[in-house]
Enzyme design. Structure first.
Site, PDB file in Angstrom:
ATOM      1  N   TYR A 150       0.839  -1.204   0.000  1.00 53.27           N
ATOM      2  CA  TYR A 150       0.000   0.000   0.000  1.00 53.27           C
ATOM      3  C   TYR A 150       0.877   1.259   0.000  1.00 53.27           C
ATOM      4  O   TYR A 150       0.768   2.105  -0.893  1.00 53.27           O
ATOM      5  CB  TYR A 150      -0.890  -0.022   1.235  1.00 53.27           C
ATOM      6  CG  TYR A 150      -1.950   1.056   1.285  1.00 53.27           C
ATOM      7  CD1 TYR A 150      -2.957   1.109   0.324  1.00 53.27           C
ATOM      8  CD2 TYR A 150      -1.964   1.992   2.314  1.00 53.27           C
ATOM      9  CE1 TYR A 150      -3.948   2.080   0.388  1.00 53.27           C
ATOM     10  CE2 TYR A 150      -2.958   2.958   2.389  1.00 53.27           C
ATOM     11  CZ  TYR A 150      -3.949   2.997   1.417  1.00 53.27           C
ATOM     12  OH  TYR A 150      -4.929   3.960   1.490  1.00 53.27           O
ATOM     13  N   LYS A 154       1.298   3.715  -3.231  1.00 52.99           N
ATOM     14  CA  LYS A 154       0.752   5.078  -3.163  1.00 52.99           C
ATOM     15  C   LYS A 154       1.865   6.096  -3.417  1.00 52.99           C
ATOM     16  O   LYS A 154       1.653   7.129  -4.060  1.00 52.99           O
ATOM     17  CB  LYS A 154       0.114   5.339  -1.797  1.00 52.99           C
ATOM     18  CG  LYS A 154      -1.220   4.644  -1.587  1.00 52.99           C
ATOM     19  CD  LYS A 154      -2.339   5.331  -2.356  1.00 52.99           C
ATOM     20  CE  LYS A 154      -3.703   4.766  -1.995  1.00 52.99           C
ATOM     21  NZ  LYS A 154      -4.798   5.355  -2.784  1.00 52.99           N
ATOM     22  N   PHE A 196     -14.249  -1.594  16.387  1.00 50.84           N
ATOM     23  CA  PHE A 196     -14.657  -1.205  17.744  1.00 50.84           C
ATOM     24  C   PHE A 196     -16.170  -0.985  17.817  1.00 50.84           C
ATOM     25  O   PHE A 196     -16.825  -1.385  18.771  1.00 50.84           O
ATOM     26  CB  PHE A 196     -13.922   0.062  18.195  1.00 50.84           C
ATOM     27  CG  PHE A 196     -12.496  -0.167  18.657  1.00 50.84           C
ATOM     28  CD1 PHE A 196     -11.911  -1.423  18.601  1.00 50.84           C
ATOM     29  CD2 PHE A 196     -11.725   0.898  19.150  1.00 50.84           C
ATOM     30  CE1 PHE A 196     -10.594  -1.632  19.022  1.00 50.84           C
ATOM     31  CE2 PHE A 196     -10.415   0.704  19.582  1.00 50.84           C
ATOM     32  CZ  PHE A 196      -9.849  -0.559  19.514  1.00 50.84           C
TER      33      PHE A 196
HETATM   34  N1  UDP Z   1      -6.372  -1.389  15.743  1.00 47.63           N
HETATM   35  C1  UDP Z   1      -6.760  -1.948  16.945  1.00 47.63           C
HETATM   36  N2  UDP Z   1      -7.797  -2.838  16.955  1.00 47.63           N
HETATM   37  C2  UDP Z   1      -8.485  -3.168  15.820  1.00 47.63           C
HETATM   38  C3  UDP Z   1      -8.107  -2.579  14.589  1.00 47.63           C
HETATM   39  C4  UDP Z   1      -7.031  -1.697  14.584  1.00 47.63           C
HETATM   40  O1  UDP Z   1      -6.159  -1.680  18.009  1.00 47.63           O
HETATM   41  O2  UDP Z   1      -9.436  -3.976  15.922  1.00 47.63           O
HETATM   42  C5  UDP Z   1      -5.274  -0.392  15.738  1.00 47.63           C
HETATM   43  C6  UDP Z   1      -4.194  -0.642  14.696  1.00 47.63           C
HETATM   44  O3  UDP Z   1      -3.181  -1.471  15.212  1.00 47.63           O
HETATM   45  C7  UDP Z   1      -3.705   0.760  14.418  1.00 47.63           C
HETATM   46  C8  UDP Z   1      -4.934   1.637  14.633  1.00 47.63           C
HETATM   47  O4  UDP Z   1      -5.839   0.843  15.408  1.00 47.63           O
HETATM   48  O5  UDP Z   1      -2.717   1.148  15.350  1.00 47.63           O
HETATM   49  C9  UDP Z   1      -5.614   2.052  13.340  1.00 47.63           C
HETATM   50  O6  UDP Z   1      -5.761   0.907  12.562  1.00 47.63           O
HETATM   51  P1  UDP Z   1      -6.576   0.859  11.213  1.00 47.63           P
HETATM   52  O7  UDP Z   1      -6.530  -0.559  10.738  1.00 47.63           O
HETATM   53  O8  UDP Z   1      -7.903   1.482  11.402  1.00 47.63           O
HETATM   54  O9  UDP Z   1      -5.818   1.804  10.189  1.00 47.63           O
HETATM   55  P2  UDP Z   1      -4.304   2.311  10.027  1.00 47.63           P
HETATM   56  O10 UDP Z   1      -4.291   3.658  10.649  1.00 47.63           O
HETATM   57  O11 UDP Z   1      -3.361   1.368  10.737  1.00 47.63           O
HETATM   58  O12 UDP Z   1      -4.099   2.320   8.575  1.00 47.63           O
END
Ligand code: UDP
Length: 320
Positions: A150, A154, A196
């Site tokens: 990704y 990008k 969440f």
């Molecule tokens: N994350 C988490 N629990 C989840 C999904 C994601 O703690 O069920 C954390 C993930 O490790 C990251 C942040 O939340 O640090 C944002 O993750 P996301 O997959 O939404 O997008 P990213 O910002 O990593 O592209």
């Protein structure tokens, strides 16, 4: 007659942009999507003459003659998986969408002398060593890690876009999105917002990866679309790149607390391993967007989350 092409227009951000272009009086919006992470359902309600749905993989050659395009004023290239779970599963497809797909979109913009907007990402900064990140920061990216499909594609897309600007004088604008959220995110896309919310609504513990001290900044989709729209209509911005995000930064643990609070359940969490190369912090400096796009986010996180929770609640109830 004003015509826009939106790749990925059946997806989360794309479909909201299509709504906005139609509401702003654009005569025709041509949506290219292969529905790998999007759905035509997101465009329900639009008349097919106004919003043309073309099932097409942007990586494959574009046959615009078959699509009978008379003129194109704007090309917005958004087609790409964007959730870490999806782009791992679709690693090669993601790389092609952001390289070949970007090339095809740029070529069509060049042929029609259309303005071009690249939907890019804060992931171009990788795991940043400075915070907040401004557009001049070159990033800290692992080129061979699991997120490279990704991040690096990008980055390549940005480089290609700038070369079309330098060589052909194409009017290009690059937008780096930071953790956009809102209705029409897929429940199962694996990102923290749908995870969440779904977990809180179904009484499951919230899965916090690592110790939850990593930070993110969440931008509501209508704010994001406003930035895209401003970038699409403002003159004099060729070759500019903008961060688009909400500078309010918070830890994932405090985000879990907020979601539980808004859903109205006690916070229960379960720990899960931190994915490899997960950025420790992410926060945009949006000074440039403020100055040149006249833009800043308006929807507070609590309000945006309330709307998103309602969307997911309704979807869950409909599926029962
Ligand atoms: N994350 C988490 N629990 C989840 C999904 C994601 O703690 O069920 C954390 C993930 O490790 C990251 C942040 O939340 O640090 C944002 O993750 P996301 O997959 O939404 O997008 P990213 O910002 O990593 O592209």
């Amino acid at each position: 007659m004003r015509t826009a092409i939106v790749t990925g227009g059946a997806g989360f951000i794309g479909s909201h942009l299509v709504d906005r272009l139609v509401a702003e009086g654009w005569d025709q919006v041509v949506v290219l999507d292969n529905l790998v992470t999007g759905s035509w359902e997101n465009l329900a309600g639009h008349h097919p003459d106004r919003v043309r749905r073309i099932f097409h993989d942007v990586c494959e050659p574009w046959d615009e003659t078959a699509w009978n395009l008379e003129g194109v004023d704007l090309v917005v290239h958004l087609a790409s998986p964007a959730s870490p779970v999806h782009y791992r599963r679709l690693a090669l497809e993601t790389m092609w969408a952001n390289s070949r797909g970007t090339g095809h979109a740029l070529e069509v913009a060049r042929r029609f002398n259309a303005r071009f907007i690249l939907g890019s990402t804060s992931e171009t900064y990788g795991d940043p060593l400075v915070s907040p990140q401004d557009e001049g920061y070159w990033g800290n990216v692992n080129p061979i890690g699991p997120r490279a499909c990704y991040d690096e594609s990008k980055r390549f897309g940005e480089a290609l876009t700038m070369e079309y600007h330098r060589r052909y004088g194409l009017d290009v604008r690059i937008l780096r999105f930071f953790n956009c959220y809102g209705p029409r995110m897929q429940q199962e896309d694996g990102r923290v917002v749908p995870n969440f919310i779904r977990q809180a609504l179904t009484g499951e513990p919230l899965t916090v990866y690592g110790d939850g001290s990593q930070t993110r900044s969440f931008c509501y989709v209508s704010d994001e679309v406003e930035a895209i729209f401003q970038a699409a209509v403002r003159p004099g911005l060729a070759g500019e790149v903008f961060n688009v995000g909400n500078p309010e930064e918070r830890t994932i643990l405090s985000f879990a607390e907020l979601v539980a609070d808004l859903v109205g359940v006690p916070l229960r969490t379960v720990k899960a391993p931190l994915p490899a190369d997960d950025p420790k912090s992410r926060c945009p400096n949006i000074q440039k967007a403020r100055q040149l796009l006249g833009w800043e986010p308006k929807v507070p996180l609590r309000e945006g989350l309330r709307r998103t929770i309602e969307y997911f609640r309704a979807r869950l109830e409909a599926s029962r």
